[in-house]
Design a protein around this motif. Structure first.
Motif, PDB file in Angstrom:
ATOM      1  N   SER A  19       0.846  -1.183   0.000  1.00 21.92           N
ATOM      2  CA  SER A  19       0.000   0.000   0.000  1.00 21.92           C
ATOM      3  C   SER A  19       0.881   1.232   0.000  1.00 21.92           C
ATOM      4  O   SER A  19       1.680   1.425   0.914  1.00 21.92           O
ATOM      5  CB  SER A  19      -0.913   0.002   1.220  1.00 21.92           C
ATOM      6  OG  SER A  19      -1.752   1.131   1.209  1.00 21.92           O
ATOM      7  N   SER A  21       1.409   5.439  -0.154  1.00 26.88           N
ATOM      8  CA  SER A  21       0.779   6.703   0.240  1.00 26.88           C
ATOM      9  C   SER A  21       1.569   7.849  -0.353  1.00 26.88           C
ATOM     10  O   SER A  21       2.767   7.730  -0.589  1.00 26.88           O
ATOM     11  CB  SER A  21       0.747   6.844   1.759  1.00 26.88           C
ATOM     12  OG  SER A  21      -0.012   5.830   2.360  1.00 26.88           O
ATOM     13  N   ARG A  72      -8.235   8.644  -2.407  1.00 30.86           N
ATOM     14  CA  ARG A  72      -7.696   9.877  -1.862  1.00 30.86           C
ATOM     15  C   ARG A  72      -8.484  10.281  -0.635  1.00 30.86           C
ATOM     16  O   ARG A  72      -9.678  10.020  -0.528  1.00 30.86           O
ATOM     17  CB  ARG A  72      -7.731  10.987  -2.912  1.00 30.86           C
ATOM     18  CG  ARG A  72      -9.122  11.397  -3.367  1.00 30.86           C
ATOM     19  CD  ARG A  72      -9.062  12.331  -4.582  1.00 30.86           C
ATOM     20  NE  ARG A  72      -8.435  13.607  -4.261  1.00 30.86           N
ATOM     21  CZ  ARG A  72      -7.986  14.460  -5.171  1.00 30.86           C
ATOM     22  NH1 ARG A  72      -8.092  14.172  -6.456  1.00 30.86           N
ATOM     23  NH2 ARG A  72      -7.448  15.602  -4.807  1.00 30.86           N
ATOM     24  N   THR A  78      -3.906  13.381   1.163  1.00 28.85           N
ATOM     25  CA  THR A  78      -3.132  12.166   0.943  1.00 28.85           C
ATOM     26  C   THR A  78      -3.766  11.319  -0.152  1.00 28.85           C
ATOM     27  O   THR A  78      -4.986  11.169  -0.221  1.00 28.85           O
ATOM     28  CB  THR A  78      -3.012  11.343   2.235  1.00 28.85           C
ATOM     29  OG1 THR A  78      -2.397  12.149   3.240  1.00 28.85           O
ATOM     30  CG2 THR A  78      -2.161  10.103   2.013  1.00 28.85           C
ATOM     31  N   TYR A  80      -3.561   7.479  -2.098  1.00 32.36           N
ATOM     32  CA  TYR A  80      -3.193   6.105  -1.787  1.00 32.36           C
ATOM     33  C   TYR A  80      -3.224   5.238  -3.044  1.00 32.36           C
ATOM     34  O   TYR A  80      -3.923   5.530  -4.009  1.00 32.36           O
ATOM     35  CB  TYR A  80      -4.173   5.502  -0.765  1.00 32.36           C
ATOM     36  CG  TYR A  80      -4.282   6.280   0.514  1.00 32.36           C
ATOM     37  CD1 TYR A  80      -5.319   7.192   0.695  1.00 32.36           C
ATOM     38  CD2 TYR A  80      -3.361   6.122   1.536  1.00 32.36           C
ATOM     39  CE1 TYR A  80      -5.437   7.907   1.870  1.00 32.36           C
ATOM     40  CE2 TYR A  80      -3.464   6.840   2.716  1.00 32.36           C
ATOM     41  CZ  TYR A  80      -4.510   7.736   2.869  1.00 32.36           C
ATOM     42  OH  TYR A  80      -4.608   8.456   4.029  1.00 32.36           O
ATOM     43  N   GLN A  82      -3.476   1.020  -3.376  1.00 30.21           N
ATOM     44  CA  GLN A  82      -3.453  -0.347  -2.878  1.00 30.21           C
ATOM     45  C   GLN A  82      -3.106  -1.270  -4.030  1.00 30.21           C
ATOM     46  O   GLN A  82      -3.806  -1.287  -5.047  1.00 30.21           O
ATOM     47  CB  GLN A  82      -4.802  -0.726  -2.282  1.00 30.21           C
ATOM     48  CG  GLN A  82      -4.885  -2.159  -1.774  1.00 30.21           C
ATOM     49  CD  GLN A  82      -3.935  -2.411  -0.622  1.00 30.21           C
ATOM     50  OE1 GLN A  82      -3.795  -1.579   0.273  1.00 30.21           O
ATOM     51  NE2 GLN A  82      -3.275  -3.576  -0.633  1.00 30.21           N
TER      52      GLN A  82
END
Length: 119
Positions: A19, A21, A72, A78, A80, A82
């Motif tokens: 994951s 970020s 988001r 932030t 992201y 995955q």
């Protein structure tokens, strides 16, 4: 100071998950599309996924569809990513980038985080 800071990269076996970020500071976040790109050694940079300011209908490159999911959090500035069912061909440096708001260009980039997938 404008900063896009990626984190979460690492080494994982094929079939595993990571994951990523991207923490954004110093510039507007919620009103702009933001994306993940990647670049493998000896290859051109590739668009992985993009998400609009609203988060509706994200885009995925053909090579990651069904395996990666972008999201988001506008409250946290932030982004992201995955990544599931990772393959050796996913090995690359992953970058986040914020759209410029003009056409499809991106004018703010992070430094990247390395993802390595072993077979």
């Amino acid at each position: 100071e404008v900063q896009l800071v990626e984190s979460g990269g690492g080494l994982v076996q094929a079939g595993g998950s990571l994951s990523l970020s991207c923490a954004v500071s110093g510039l507007r976040f919620r009103d702009y599309a933001i994306a993940w790109f990647r670049q493998a050694p000896g290859k051109e940079r590739e668009g992985v996924s993009c998400i609009t300011s609203s988060g509706i209908s994200p885009y995925y490159g053909d090579s990651v569809k069904g395996r990666f999911a972008i999201s988001r959090d506008n409250a946290k500035n932030t982004l992201y990513l995955q990544m599931n069912s990772l393959k050796p061909e996913d090995t690359a440096v992953y970058y986040c980038a914020r759209a410029s708001g003009l056409g499809s260009s991106y004018n703010y980039w992070g430094q990247g985080t390395q993802v390595a997938v072993s077979s």
